[in-house]
Write an enzyme that holds these catalytic residues in place. Structure first.
Site, PDB file in Angstrom:
ATOM      1  N   GLU A 130       0.823  -1.216   0.000  1.00  0.00           N
ATOM      2  CA  GLU A 130       0.000   0.000   0.000  1.00  0.00           C
ATOM      3  C   GLU A 130       0.855   1.264   0.000  1.00  0.00           C
ATOM      4  O   GLU A 130       0.723   2.144   0.861  1.00  0.00           O
ATOM      5  CB  GLU A 130      -0.964  -0.021   1.182  1.00  0.00           C
ATOM      6  CG  GLU A 130      -1.938  -1.191   1.078  1.00  0.00           C
ATOM      7  CD  GLU A 130      -3.042  -1.201   2.108  1.00  0.00           C
ATOM      8  OE1 GLU A 130      -2.886  -0.582   3.177  1.00  0.00           O
ATOM      9  OE2 GLU A 130      -4.088  -1.825   1.854  1.00  0.00           O
ATOM     10  N   GLU A 174      -4.830  -8.930  -0.274  1.00  0.00           N
ATOM     11  CA  GLU A 174      -5.724  -8.362   0.740  1.00  0.00           C
ATOM     12  C   GLU A 174      -7.135  -8.069   0.240  1.00  0.00           C
ATOM     13  O   GLU A 174      -7.362  -7.182  -0.575  1.00  0.00           O
ATOM     14  CB  GLU A 174      -5.159  -7.067   1.340  1.00  0.00           C
ATOM     15  CG  GLU A 174      -3.933  -7.295   2.175  1.00  0.00           C
ATOM     16  CD  GLU A 174      -3.665  -6.134   3.101  1.00  0.00           C
ATOM     17  OE1 GLU A 174      -4.609  -5.432   3.509  1.00  0.00           O
ATOM     18  OE2 GLU A 174      -2.487  -5.936   3.424  1.00  0.00           O
TER      19      GLU A 174
HETATM   20  C1  BG6 Z   1      -4.893  -3.036   4.872  1.00  0.00           C
HETATM   21  C2  BG6 Z   1      -3.564  -3.149   5.571  1.00  0.00           C
HETATM   22  O1  BG6 Z   1      -4.998  -1.838   4.238  1.00  0.00           O
HETATM   23  O2  BG6 Z   1      -6.002  -3.149   5.704  1.00  0.00           O
HETATM   24  C3  BG6 Z   1      -3.544  -4.221   6.654  1.00  0.00           C
HETATM   25  O3  BG6 Z   1      -2.549  -3.405   4.631  1.00  0.00           O
HETATM   26  C4  BG6 Z   1      -4.763  -4.052   7.512  1.00  0.00           C
HETATM   27  O4  BG6 Z   1      -2.365  -4.125   7.378  1.00  0.00           O
HETATM   28  C5  BG6 Z   1      -5.989  -4.219   6.625  1.00  0.00           C
HETATM   29  O5  BG6 Z   1      -4.789  -4.872   8.617  1.00  0.00           O
HETATM   30  C6  BG6 Z   1      -7.291  -4.183   7.367  1.00  0.00           C
HETATM   31  O6  BG6 Z   1      -7.354  -3.011   8.112  1.00  0.00           O
HETATM   32  P1  BG6 Z   1      -7.644  -3.036   9.673  1.00  0.00           P
HETATM   33  O7  BG6 Z   1      -7.473  -1.646  10.092  1.00  0.00           O
HETATM   34  O8  BG6 Z   1      -9.020  -3.538   9.820  1.00  0.00           O
HETATM   35  O9  BG6 Z   1      -6.629  -3.950  10.261  1.00  0.00           O
END
Ligand code: BG6
Length: 488
Positions: free
Chosen positions: A199, A387
């Protein structure tokens, strides 16, 4: 024509969010080790720092820099969730075994810079850190899981912030390239897919915050430029070290819709995408800053020195594939803003056609299809989804089961949308969902915001046995992989 035969079905984890063992075996602290947790929708996580005159203050997590002369501090009585996280450091064999049981074809891991070079390059390599990731990679190989190695993900060694002021210092480029070079050589043959940054565009989003000063904006662009140059140099190096290597860089998928059909709203949407996403991905895919990116910088009063050597590096280090994350979407408008909603890394306008998760992230599988088409149309290089997943509170039943139909529903709809895009001609070679094992949330630091197929018994107060349990989604994903995405 559905998913290709060798499609990489898998999941993601990240060092600081899963490993724990924050100060074990020679590792030095990273930025997140200083960050406290906040509760759902309760603002941004922060870390405490102290200035030379003794004044203390709070810095937002992921800002990557501190006021001049400040040092991170840990305060007594506060809980630091990343210190223990999901204790993958001591459970990796069991965890990878469970992923193999699901039939995982790929696992995206991140290598902690602070485990390999705890005190910068001049401080020397930490053999135990090198050994740990070798063991993790060997474990993956043992189970025929293709590792995807990401070098940088929200885990800036505090050493670099304290000593060198973070990414705005060009010395970081050489430090980072040396760290990656060591990994590329040490793990040659154990991994062939590498991502330079996770990201990489997220700092841009910081510039949009109301409290961002002109100095913050200038610094952010300098930091990003240095990261883009570092990324390109690592891509080139990876190809030289092993021509079999495939290297990508990853962008946070922030995709908005115009809230109305007013043409001005469409232009705003386009501009938001340029500002938050494409001005990074265009650089690492095409090898140069597009005209609109330079114009946006000028409009923001940013003066960026892009040397001829940097230009040559960017051009010589174009990625082999484009990776992106995707969780949710929002809306933008030039009219009076309606209700706002949370989202990954960025809040935005609410969309009346979409439902949202308990954390307010709007659920939009169709938006994933749109993103896949848009990116493939634009770049015509293979895509990788790194992701995508649902953060939710799960309940561990007394018999050890965890029923998570909401996660199955979220993922099956997203995979179905992805399947349509593939059938319509998008070259997508993998899907690694976030996060296959429960871990610490990046934005809030909560453990109760769970994403995994594997439940980890750990809570937000620092308690728990760290025992692993299979959720219902575990068996569901196993079937998805076994049928190559035909049975959802
Ligand atoms: C992504 C990140 O954007 O979102 C992760 O790369 C992150 O590290 C994921 O955990 C989900 O976000 P959150 O804030 O719910 O953990």
């Amino acid at each position: 024509m559905s998913f290709p035969k060798n499609f990489l079905w898998g999941g993601d984890i990240s060092a600081t969010q899963i490993e724990g063992a924050w100060d074990e075996d020679g590792k030095s602290p990273v930025e997140t080790d200083y960050a406290v947790g906040v509760t759902r929708n309760d603002g941004i996580r922060y870390s405490w720092y102290r200035l030379p005159d003794g004044t203390e203050g709070k810095a937002h997590i992921m800002s990557g820099h501190l006021p001049k002369g400040a040092r991170f501090i840990m305060k007594d009585g506060l809980h630091y969730p990343n210190h223990t996280a999901a204790d993958f450091y001591h459970h990796y064999q069991e965890d990878i075994g469970l992923l193999a049981e699901m039939g995982f074809k790929a696992l995206n891991i991140t290598v902690s810079w602070a485990r390999i070079y705890p005190n910068g390059v001049s401080g020397g390599v930490n053999p135990k850190g090198v050994e740990f990731y070798r063991n993790v990679l060997l474990e993956c190989r043992k189970h025929h899981i293709e590792p995807i190695v990401t070098f940088y993900k929200y885990d800036m060694p505090a050493f670099y912030i304290d000593q060198l002021g973070g990414w705005s210092n060009r010395k970081l480029i050489d430090e980072f390239v040396t760290f990656c070079k060591l990994c590329l050589k040490e793990y040659k043959g154990l991994a062939k897919y590498w991502n330079t940054f996770n990201e990489i565009n997220v700092p841009f989003l910081m510039c949009l915050r109301d409290d961002a000063s002109q100095e913050d904006i200038q610094l952010t662009y300098e930091e990003l430029h240095n990261q883009l140059v570092a990324s390109a140099r690592v891509v080139k190096l990876a190809h030289e070290i092993d021509p079999e290597n495939k290297v990508g860089c990853m962008c946070c998928g922030i995709f908005a819709y115009p809230a109305t059909c007013d043409p001005k709203d469409f232009l705003l949407m386009q501009r938001t995408a340029q500002k938050c996403f494409y001005s990074c991905s265009d650089v690492f895919v095409r090898g140069y800053y597009p005209a609109y990116a330079l114009r946006i910088m000028e409009e923001q009063g940013v003066k960026l020195e892009i040397s001829e050597a940097d230009k040559a590096d960017l051009m010589a280090g174009k990625v082999d594939y484009m990776a992106f994350s995707y969780y949710s979407s929002n809306t933008v408008t030039t009219h009076t803003q309606g209700e706002q909603t949370a989202g990954n890394m960025m809040a935005g306008g609410k969309n009346p056609y979409l439902e949202a998760s308990a954390w307010g992230w709007q659920i939009d599988p169709t938006g994933l299809k749109r993103a896949l088409h848009e990116l493939y149309d634009r770049y015509q290089i293979p895509l990788l989804i790194i992701e995508n997943g649902l953060g939710a509170e799960d309940t561990l039943e007394t018999d050890g089961s965890v029923h998570d139909p909401y996660r199955i529903e979220y993922m099956s709809k997203h995979i179905a949308a992805m399947k349509e895009a593939v059938e319509e001609g998008v070259d997508l070679f993998g899907y690694t969902m976030w996060a296959c094992i429960d871990l610490v949330s990046a934005s809030t630091g909560e453990l109760r915001k769970r994403y995994g197929f594997i439940y980890v018994d750990a809570d937000d107060e620092g308690g728990g046995t760290f025992k692993r349990y299979k959720k219902d989604s575990f068996g569901w994903y196993k079937k998805v992989i076994a049928t190559n995405g035909e049975e959802l």
